[in-house]
Design a protein around this motif. Structure first.
Motif, PDB file in Angstrom:
ATOM      1  N   ARG A   1       0.869  -1.312  -0.073  1.00 24.06           N
ATOM      2  CA  ARG A   1       0.096   0.103  -0.076  1.00 24.06           C
ATOM      3  C   ARG A   1       0.687   1.443   0.411  1.00 24.06           C
ATOM      4  O   ARG A   1       0.699   1.785  -0.723  1.00 24.06           O
ATOM      5  CB  ARG A   1      -1.209  -0.186   1.285  1.00 24.06           C
ATOM      6  CG  ARG A   1      -1.946   0.809   1.491  1.00 24.06           C
ATOM      7  CD  ARG A   1      -2.226   1.426   2.363  1.00 24.06           C
ATOM      8  NE  ARG A   1      -3.506   0.037   2.884  1.00 24.06           N
ATOM      9  CZ  ARG A   1      -3.265  -0.246   3.534  1.00 24.06           C
ATOM     10  NH1 ARG A   1      -3.301  -0.179   5.169  1.00 24.06           N
ATOM     11  NH2 ARG A   1      -4.055  -1.760   4.105  1.00 24.06           N
ATOM     12  N   ILE A   2       2.665   0.884   1.044  1.00 24.88           N
ATOM     13  CA  ILE A   2       3.118   2.713   0.583  1.00 24.88           C
ATOM     14  C   ILE A   2       3.324   2.784  -0.610  1.00 24.88           C
ATOM     15  O   ILE A   2       3.899   3.922  -0.908  1.00 24.88           O
ATOM     16  CB  ILE A   2       3.668   2.523   1.827  1.00 24.88           C
ATOM     17  CG1 ILE A   2       3.090   2.783   3.695  1.00 24.88           C
ATOM     18  CG2 ILE A   2       5.347   2.598   1.958  1.00 24.88           C
ATOM     19  CD1 ILE A   2       4.049   1.954   4.446  1.00 24.88           C
ATOM     20  N   ARG A   3       4.265   1.795  -1.344  1.00 25.14           N
ATOM     21  CA  ARG A   3       4.476   1.244  -2.425  1.00 25.14           C
ATOM     22  C   ARG A   3       3.758   2.162  -3.463  1.00 25.14           C
ATOM     23  O   ARG A   3       4.304   2.786  -4.472  1.00 25.14           O
ATOM     24  CB  ARG A   3       5.443   0.442  -2.597  1.00 25.14           C
ATOM     25  CG  ARG A   3       6.368  -0.163  -1.844  1.00 25.14           C
ATOM     26  CD  ARG A   3       7.221  -1.821  -2.360  1.00 25.14           C
ATOM     27  NE  ARG A   3       7.965  -1.690  -1.751  1.00 25.14           N
ATOM     28  CZ  ARG A   3       8.292  -3.028  -1.339  1.00 25.14           C
ATOM     29  NH1 ARG A   3       7.754  -4.272  -1.356  1.00 25.14           N
ATOM     30  NH2 ARG A   3       9.276  -3.280  -0.289  1.00 25.14           N
ATOM     31  N   SER A   4       2.653   1.359  -3.454  1.00 26.47           N
ATOM     32  CA  SER A   4       1.459   2.083  -5.083  1.00 26.47           C
ATOM     33  C   SER A   4       1.065   3.874  -4.597  1.00 26.47           C
ATOM     34  O   SER A   4       1.066   4.503  -5.403  1.00 26.47           O
ATOM     35  CB  SER A   4       0.163   0.848  -4.730  1.00 26.47           C
ATOM     36  OG  SER A   4      -0.752   1.456  -2.979  1.00 26.47           O
TER      37      SER A   4
ATOM     38  N   LEU B   1       4.467   9.892  -7.313  1.00 29.35           N
ATOM     39  CA  LEU B   1       5.578  10.347  -7.757  1.00 29.35           C
ATOM     40  C   LEU B   1       4.827  10.289  -9.031  1.00 29.35           C
ATOM     41  O   LEU B   1       5.652  11.186 -10.461  1.00 29.35           O
ATOM     42  CB  LEU B   1       6.079   9.209  -8.162  1.00 29.35           C
ATOM     43  CG  LEU B   1       7.651   9.290  -9.074  1.00 29.35           C
ATOM     44  CD1 LEU B   1       9.068   9.797  -8.487  1.00 29.35           C
ATOM     45  CD2 LEU B   1       8.630   7.478  -9.090  1.00 29.35           C
ATOM     46  N   PHE B   2       3.726   9.436 -10.261  1.00 33.00           N
ATOM     47  CA  PHE B   2       3.533  10.214 -11.814  1.00 33.00           C
ATOM     48  C   PHE B   2       2.731  10.851 -11.369  1.00 33.00           C
ATOM     49  O   PHE B   2       2.750  12.082 -12.544  1.00 33.00           O
ATOM     50  CB  PHE B   2       2.896   8.935 -11.560  1.00 33.00           C
ATOM     51  CG  PHE B   2       3.057   7.114 -11.845  1.00 33.00           C
ATOM     52  CD1 PHE B   2       4.401   7.579 -13.056  1.00 33.00           C
ATOM     53  CD2 PHE B   2       3.056   6.722 -11.598  1.00 33.00           C
ATOM     54  CE1 PHE B   2       5.222   6.261 -13.628  1.00 33.00           C
ATOM     55  CE2 PHE B   2       3.814   5.442 -12.414  1.00 33.00           C
ATOM     56  CZ  PHE B   2       4.853   5.264 -12.836  1.00 33.00           C
ATOM     57  N   THR B   3       2.171  12.190 -10.559  1.00 30.41           N
ATOM     58  CA  THR B   3       1.308  13.298 -11.115  1.00 30.41           C
ATOM     59  C   THR B   3       2.324  14.084 -10.647  1.00 30.41           C
ATOM     60  O   THR B   3       1.893  14.881 -11.293  1.00 30.41           O
ATOM     61  CB  THR B   3       0.011  13.043  -9.692  1.00 30.41           C
ATOM     62  OG1 THR B   3       0.640  12.887  -7.989  1.00 30.41           O
ATOM     63  CG2 THR B   3      -1.121  12.374  -9.278  1.00 30.41           C
ATOM     64  N   THR B   4       3.154  13.397 -10.239  1.00 34.37           N
ATOM     65  CA  THR B   4       4.718  15.445  -9.825  1.00 34.37           C
ATOM     66  C   THR B   4       4.803  15.490 -11.322  1.00 34.37           C
ATOM     67  O   THR B   4       5.649  16.018 -11.535  1.00 34.37           O
ATOM     68  CB  THR B   4       4.993  15.030  -8.536  1.00 34.37           C
ATOM     69  OG1 THR B   4       5.983  14.387  -8.783  1.00 34.37           O
ATOM     70  CG2 THR B   4       4.023  15.428  -6.874  1.00 34.37           C
ATOM     71  N   PHE B   5       5.212  14.091 -11.078  1.00 37.89           N
ATOM     72  CA  PHE B   5       6.450  14.025 -12.676  1.00 37.89           C
ATOM     73  C   PHE B   5       5.851  13.564 -14.362  1.00 37.89           C
ATOM     74  O   PHE B   5       6.529  13.506 -14.697  1.00 37.89           O
ATOM     75  CB  PHE B   5       8.116  13.008 -12.306  1.00 37.89           C
ATOM     76  CG  PHE B   5       8.400  13.882 -11.028  1.00 37.89           C
ATOM     77  CD1 PHE B   5       9.295  14.909 -10.936  1.00 37.89           C
ATOM     78  CD2 PHE B   5       8.634  13.319 -10.045  1.00 37.89           C
ATOM     79  CE1 PHE B   5       9.668  15.767 -10.539  1.00 37.89           C
ATOM     80  CE2 PHE B   5       8.963  14.204  -9.061  1.00 37.89           C
ATOM     81  CZ  PHE B   5      10.447  15.036  -9.298  1.00 37.89           C
TER      82      PHE B   5
END
Length: 63
Positions: free
Chosen positions: A49-52, A58-62
């Protein structure tokens, strides 16, 4: 000068660091932590859950 002495007498005494630390020592020494026991499967679920969540951030910022 008498007014200054009278006003100074009305002020509270300044507390030293030693006095403040002594008060907080009593409060913190009584604290006990209780940890919940987790099975390896529950630990894996939490890690996943933490990794997801980290990937989403990460995908929303970069992305």
């Amino acid at each position: 000068m008498l007014v200054i002495k009278a006003n100074r007498a009305l002020l509270k005494k300044r507390r030293s660091f030693k006095d403040i630390r002594a008060e907080y020592e009593d409060l913190t020494s009584n604290t006990e932590l209780k940890y919940k026991e987790l099975t390896p499967f529950q630990q894996k679920l939490i890690r996943d859950r933490i990794r997801s969540q980290a990937k989403k951030i990460l995908f929303t910022t970069f992305g």
